[in-house]
Enzyme design. Structure first.
Site, mmCIF file in Angstrom:
data_model
loop_
_atom_site.group_PDB
_atom_site.id
_atom_site.type_symbol
_atom_site.label_atom_id
_atom_site.label_comp_id
_atom_site.label_asym_id
_atom_site.label_seq_id
_atom_site.Cartn_x
_atom_site.Cartn_y
_atom_site.Cartn_z
ATOM 1 N N GLU A 206 5.586 -24.091 4.200
ATOM 2 C CA GLU A 206 4.921 -23.051 3.662
ATOM 3 C C GLU A 206 5.397 -22.685 2.247
ATOM 4 O O GLU A 206 5.283 -21.723 1.810
ATOM 5 C CB GLU A 206 5.196 -21.714 4.362
ATOM 6 C CG GLU A 206 4.397 -21.781 5.788
ATOM 7 C CD GLU A 206 4.529 -20.542 6.693
ATOM 8 O OE1 GLU A 206 5.134 -19.565 6.189
ATOM 9 O OE2 GLU A 206 4.249 -20.499 7.743
ATOM 10 N N LYS A 338 -2.729 -12.220 13.352
ATOM 11 C CA LYS A 338 -3.226 -13.585 12.723
ATOM 12 C C LYS A 338 -4.738 -13.906 13.308
ATOM 13 O O LYS A 338 -4.647 -14.089 14.625
ATOM 14 C CB LYS A 338 -2.333 -14.752 13.242
ATOM 15 C CG LYS A 338 -0.821 -14.665 12.557
ATOM 16 C CD LYS A 338 -0.103 -15.855 13.260
ATOM 17 C CE LYS A 338 1.208 -16.113 12.593
ATOM 18 N NZ LYS A 338 1.952 -17.005 13.287
HETATM 19 P P1 PGA Z 1 2.752 -21.058 12.360
HETATM 20 O O1 PGA Z 1 3.973 -20.015 11.862
HETATM 21 O O2 PGA Z 1 1.586 -20.664 11.384
HETATM 22 O O3 PGA Z 1 3.201 -22.411 12.393
HETATM 23 O O4 PGA Z 1 2.635 -20.609 13.813
HETATM 24 C C1 PGA Z 1 3.920 -18.917 11.267
HETATM 25 C C2 PGA Z 1 4.816 -17.726 12.153
HETATM 26 O O5 PGA Z 1 5.352 -18.072 13.074
HETATM 27 O O6 PGA Z 1 4.661 -16.490 11.877
HETATM 28 ZN ZN ZN Z 2 6.122 -16.112 13.608
#
Ligand code: PGA
Ligand code: ZN
Length: 427
Positions: A206, A338
């Site tokens: 990231e 998400k």
């Molecule tokens: P991921 O990580 O997109 O790899 O699941 C992001 C998070 O855990 O917040």
């Molecule tokens: Zn997370």
């Protein structure tokens, strides 16, 4: 008669890890177009909508051609002629068409790209920016507080440290623009410090610095130095936020802290984290325990909250039902939202509503595999969410989102104080 959907087209594009992902493009009868790209996680919760991946030899089995074909084929056939303003009806149609609990037949990636593309097409059709269209005429828009990664660890950085995200929030910044300015200084300061200390091993998924730390706590000490080095008062102007992502290193109440070379139980992990909460200016802590450890989550939240945000990610997987359960046992006090964990915008919004009913705050979050897609920034503003988490302050798939926030913030009435409820940090 409003416009109708004339076509839905799938396209294979590439994400920030160089892996294939799904783009969906919707054309309306009035000439409007909406387009969106599915992100992908690496530290995924077990109850997430799953991406459809082709398997086989191409791209390590990660190709998405079947999901792309599902968009241009079955999904196109089902949505052709539908009213693009009916987001909920169309999302329900997508869920029905898929027919599985985890969206595995057509693919969570095919569904979320299409659901988000639909919102873009509908907003374009009525001539509104997406955040205003999603806001549905509300008047109290505010910018989400940026939550930005400085060091990356866990699944995103070869497990150099166990903890996945060491982030900062500029809790004292007067507005969104300043908040980015302050964090840019902290990011620079961290880079300089790590270079000088010979800790710089690379850049994580990231975009945060990938550290070479000897202990998890060393990362916290460096982060504190970086905040101070940038000229800010820790805890007053800039505070720390952590994503422990404990599901990734724990199962059945046993946690393996490889960096610290020990295996501990739920109480042991909680004790370490509670000690960090005392010692460092931490305002938010995500997935402190594993998704299969609800009793420990409740115990931790009781001990930690309401002093900090105890955020659930893997534990709730953007599911309204799971949030209701988590609320019933007081397992946390903040929801990570998400859209691709849920599969459609309607389900992600239902999760957000469930969090609101529980009296929680929410954070809209990107994934570790991202693209130029900007939808989540508009969701955060349109849905009135407190925080936005999209990774670090580098790499264009992240910066595109912070920059989109700057454009949106210019439209808000009271530009000096455009941030969402920053005073609600109980810290
Ligand atoms: P991921 O990580 O997109 O790899 O699941 C992001 C998070 O855990 O917040
Ligand atoms: Zn997370």
């Amino acid at each position: 008669m409003s416009a109708e959907i004339i076509s839905v087209k799938g396209r294979r594009v590439w994400d920030s890890r160089g892996r294939p992902t799904v783009e969906s493009e919707i054309h309306l009868s009035d000439g409007s177009i909406g387009r969106a790209i599915s992100p992908a996680g690496a530290s995924t919760g077990s109850a997430e909508a799953v991406d459809k991946r082709d398997g086989g030899k191409s791209f390590g089995g990660l190709d998405v051609m079947e999901a792309v074909e599902a968009v241009s084929g079955e999904i196109h056939d089902a949505l052709k002629g539908c009213d693009p303003m009916d987001q909920e009806g169309i999302d329900l149609e997508l869920i029905k068409l898929d027919g599985t609990n985890n969206r595995s037949r057509l693919g969570g990636n095919a569904l979320v790209a299409t659901s988000m593309a639909l919102a873009h097409a509908a907003a374009a059709s009525v001539g509104l920016p997406l955040w205003r269209y999603l806001g549905g005429g509300r008047a109290d828009y505010a910018m989400p507080l940026p939550e930005i990664q400085i060091f990356g660890g866990g699944a995103h950085a070869g497990r150099r440290v166990d903890i996945q995200d060491f982030m900062v929030i500029a809790i004292g910044a007067p507005n969104y623009r300043k908040s980015l300015e302050w964090i840019a200084e902290v990011y620079r300061s961290a880079g300089k410090l790590m270079g000088e200390a010979g800790k710089l091993a690379g850049v994580a998924d990231e975009g945060g610095f990938w550290p070479n730390f000897n202990a998890n706590e060393e990362a916290l000490d460096f982060l504190l130095c970086a905040i101070e080095g940038a000229g800010f008062t820790p805890g007053l102007e800039v505070a720390i936020s952590l994503d422990i992502a404990a599901t990734d290193f724990g199962k059945g109440g046993k946690y393996k802290l490889a960096t610290d070379n020990k295996v501990i139980d739920s109480d042991g992990l909680s004790e370490i984290l509670l000690n960090w909460l005392e010692k460092y200016p931490i305002v938010s802590i995500e997935d402190p325990l594993g998704e299969d450890d609800p009793e420990a989550m409740t115990k931790f939240t009781l001990a930690a909250g309401p002093k900090v945000e105890v955020v659930a990610d893997d534990f709730i997987c953007t599911s309204a039902n799971k949030i209701e359960y988590a609320a019933s046992i007081s397992a946390c006090n903040t929801a990570l939202i998400k859209p691709n964990q849920a599969g459609t915008l309607t389900e992600a919004k239902a999760a957000l509503e469930a969090a609101r009913v529980a009296g929680w705050d929410s954070i809209v979050s990107a994934r570790s595999g991202e693209s130029e897609d900007l939808t989540i920034v508009h969701l955060a503003v349109g849905w009135g969410v407190k925080q936005l988490k999209v990774g670090s302050f580098s790499r264009s798939e992240r910066m595109a989102k912070w920059n989109e926030g700057l454009r949106i913030a210019e439209n808000l009435e009271n530009k000096e104080f455009d941030l969402h409820s920053r005073d609600t940090f109980p810290w």
